[in-house]
Write a protein that holds these residues in place. Structure first.
Motif, PDB file in Angstrom:
ATOM      1  N   ALA A   1      -1.953  26.748  -9.762  1.00 14.39           N
ATOM      2  CA  ALA A   1      -2.367  25.315  -9.608  1.00 14.39           C
ATOM      3  C   ALA A   1      -2.093  24.672  -8.444  1.00 14.39           C
ATOM      4  CB  ALA A   1      -1.514  25.207 -10.865  1.00 14.39           C
TER       5      ALA A   1
ATOM      6  N   THR B   1     -13.197  22.881 -13.640  1.00 17.89           N
ATOM      7  CA  THR B   1     -13.231  22.340 -12.320  1.00 17.89           C
ATOM      8  C   THR B   1     -13.464  21.497 -11.787  1.00 17.89           C
ATOM      9  OG1 THR B   1     -15.745  22.137 -13.533  1.00 17.89           O
ATOM     10  CG2 THR B   1     -15.606  24.319 -12.497  1.00 17.89           C
ATOM     11  N   HIS B   2     -13.072  19.730 -12.389  1.00 18.39           N
ATOM     12  CA  HIS B   2     -12.832  18.911 -12.091  1.00 18.39           C
ATOM     13  C   HIS B   2     -11.413  18.468 -13.134  1.00 18.39           C
ATOM     14  CE1 HIS B   2     -17.292  18.467 -10.063  1.00 18.39           C
ATOM     15  NE2 HIS B   2     -17.237  19.304 -11.947  1.00 18.39           N
ATOM     16  N   PHE B   3     -10.141  18.712 -12.063  1.00 17.05           N
ATOM     17  CA  PHE B   3      -8.888  18.125 -12.626  1.00 17.05           C
ATOM     18  C   PHE B   3      -8.939  17.460 -12.075  1.00 17.05           C
ATOM     19  CE2 PHE B   3      -4.481  18.744 -12.261  1.00 17.05           C
ATOM     20  CZ  PHE B   3      -4.027  18.786 -13.757  1.00 17.05           C
TER      21      PHE B   3
ATOM     22  N   LEU C   1      -1.523  24.175 -16.103  1.00 11.99           N
ATOM     23  CA  LEU C   1      -2.957  25.380 -15.607  1.00 11.99           C
ATOM     24  C   LEU C   1      -2.238  26.507 -16.982  1.00 11.99           C
ATOM     25  CD1 LEU C   1      -4.395  26.930 -14.119  1.00 11.99           C
ATOM     26  CD2 LEU C   1      -3.155  28.231 -12.842  1.00 11.99           C
TER      27      LEU C   1
ATOM     28  N   TYR D   1     -10.841  32.838 -12.792  1.00 16.33           N
ATOM     29  CA  TYR D   1     -10.190  32.917 -12.130  1.00 16.33           C
ATOM     30  C   TYR D   1     -10.081  33.943 -11.883  1.00 16.33           C
ATOM     31  CZ  TYR D   1      -6.971  33.025  -7.279  1.00 16.33           C
ATOM     32  OH  TYR D   1      -6.413  33.087  -6.568  1.00 16.33           O
TER      33      TYR D   1
ATOM     34  N   ARG E   1      -3.297  24.809  -5.685  1.00 19.71           N
ATOM     35  CA  ARG E   1      -4.236  24.554  -5.163  1.00 19.71           C
ATOM     36  C   ARG E   1      -5.100  24.203  -5.406  1.00 19.71           C
ATOM     37  NH1 ARG E   1      -3.006  30.401  -4.502  1.00 19.71           N
ATOM     38  NH2 ARG E   1      -4.851  30.940  -5.846  1.00 19.71           N
ATOM     39  N   LEU E   2      -4.660  23.651  -6.964  1.00 19.08           N
ATOM     40  CA  LEU E   2      -5.782  23.005  -7.670  1.00 19.08           C
ATOM     41  C   LEU E   2      -5.139  21.384  -8.375  1.00 19.08           C
ATOM     42  CD1 LEU E   2      -6.320  25.990 -10.507  1.00 19.08           C
ATOM     43  CD2 LEU E   2      -8.539  24.725  -8.247  1.00 19.08           C
TER      44      LEU E   2
ATOM     45  N   MET F   1      -2.727  20.714  -9.071  1.00 15.54           N
ATOM     46  CA  MET F   1      -2.107  21.147 -10.854  1.00 15.54           C
ATOM     47  C   MET F   1      -0.662  21.626 -10.842  1.00 15.54           C
ATOM     48  SD  MET F   1      -5.275  22.702 -12.807  1.00 15.54           S
ATOM     49  CE  MET F   1      -4.638  22.109 -14.181  1.00 15.54           C
TER      50      MET F   1
ATOM     51  N   VAL G   1      -9.747  27.796 -14.756  1.00 15.39           N
ATOM     52  CA  VAL G   1      -9.276  26.829 -14.002  1.00 15.39           C
ATOM     53  C   VAL G   1     -10.043  26.139 -14.662  1.00 15.39           C
ATOM     54  CG1 VAL G   1      -7.659  28.684 -12.767  1.00 15.39           C
ATOM     55  CG2 VAL G   1     -10.092  26.978 -12.155  1.00 15.39           C
TER      56      VAL G   1
END
Length: 340
Positions: A20, A59-61, A30, A8, A22-23, A25, A57
């Motif tokens: 983080a 892709t499938h956290f 992160l 990213y 936005r993910l 996390m 980052v």
């Protein structure tokens, strides 16, 4: 190989926490993920990302909560007739401080059905293809022992709602079957020793309680027929196990652990230690003494179950029992159960 991360490009105003969030996390998660994937010189340690150009980052956290929910949904939740495969290969090793180790291999066949009249689950069980040390037994005593047991197979057991063996489906059928088979056995196994063995075998199987305990107290049956609620336990609990066949069950404190072994399977590990105040001699002899144990036995049991995440089928099971006296290992028993 599937790539589970990407780079990213950091923008003005970005922080570890803002990226983080936005993910799904935390900033700390992160940071750990980035530092485990980036070159040593590109590691980040602070919330602000000044002079940092890129962040690795996932892709499938998945959060720990999401992972826990997935594990819960992939574990056996209630007794199901799809839990067992039809055939398992068994390997057992016995070791004591007094004798050399013994290794045996055999195959078991299991078939589960529901009795339409009683609504009870009936499990058909048989064992075959015995080998000791990789070879088929060639002595008369071992051959007679296997032949006697084979003559009453398959055995049928009643299972309770948790999947544990609770009784024999038809004890009289077992004794009648051996009586009918004995004549054929006597034609091959002749002599006083063989006759005495068959007399003893017939007496033992005529005692329904004793015969049932013969199987229930084996490490094989304790491992292969677990209570389904074991797979859902999250905290320690007390369970009783037979450390030695035909002894008595000993209370153990059990600690559960669950791991995602592969994409389509989950590993359940149950680790236990003896908490009951009894001696190793009592356990080995199968006789409880009236006096409290001055030097209680030390023992551990570990059960490992690999189950399929979707159909909850038992793919593999392992178990180990270790019994010690004053820090000296006096008895250990290992078993490995695999499909096919």
């Amino acid at each position: 190989m599937e790539i589970d991360f990407l780079q990213y490009q950091v923008r003005n105003g970005d922080t570890l926490t803002s990226i983080a969030s936005r993910l799904g996390m935390t900033g700390e998660e992160l940071k750990l993920f980035h530092n485990s994937h980036c070159p040593k010189m590109d590691k980040v340690w602070f919330e602000n990302l000044n002079d940092v150009k890129n962040i690795f980052v996932p892709t499938h956290f998945k959060t720990e909560s999401q992972k826990e929910n997935e594990r819960n949904n992939s574990l056996p939740g209630q007794f199901s007739d799809s839990f067992w495969a039809q055939t398992y290969s068994i390997n057992e090793t016995f070791e004591t401080s007094f004798e050399s180790s013994v290794n045996i291999d055999y195959t078991i066949d299991v078939n589960l059905r529901k009795d339409q009249n009683t609504g009870l689950y009936i499990l058909s069980y048989s064992q075959r293809d015995f080998k000791s040390g990789g070879n088929e037994p060639d002595d008369k005593v071992s051959g007679l022992s296997i032949a006697c047991m084979k003559s009453i197979m398959p055995l049928e057991f009643i299972l309770n709602e948790q999947g544990r063996i609770k009784g024999l489906a038809d004890h009289k059928k077992i004794t009648d079957t051996f009586t009918g088979q004995r004549k054929d056995l006597e034609e091959f196994y002749v002599g006083e020793v063989a006759r005495n063995y068959m007399d003893s075998f017939e007496r033992n199987i005529s005692n329904e309680v004793f015969l049932l305990q013969q199987f229930q107290s084996t490490l094989l049956f304790q491992t292969l027929f677990p209570q389904t609620d074991w797979f859902r336990r999250k905290i320690k609990w007390t369970e009783s196990f037979y450390f030695v066949q035909n002894s008595f069950p000993v209370a153990c404190e059990i600690k559960p652990e669950h791991k995602n072994k592969e994409e389509d399977s989950v590993l359940t590990i149950l680790s236990g230690k003896i908490t009951e105040l009894c001696t190793s001699q009592e356990i080995m002899r199968g006789i409880r003494l009236k006096k409290p144990a001055a030097r209680p036995a030390s023992g551990n049991i570990v059960l490992e179950y690999t189950t399929h995440t979707k159909n909850k089928n038992l793919l593999q099971a392992k178990a180990s029992v270790l019994l010690s006296h004053e820090e000296v290992l006096i008895h250990q028993h290992h078993i490995n159960i695999t499909q096919g």
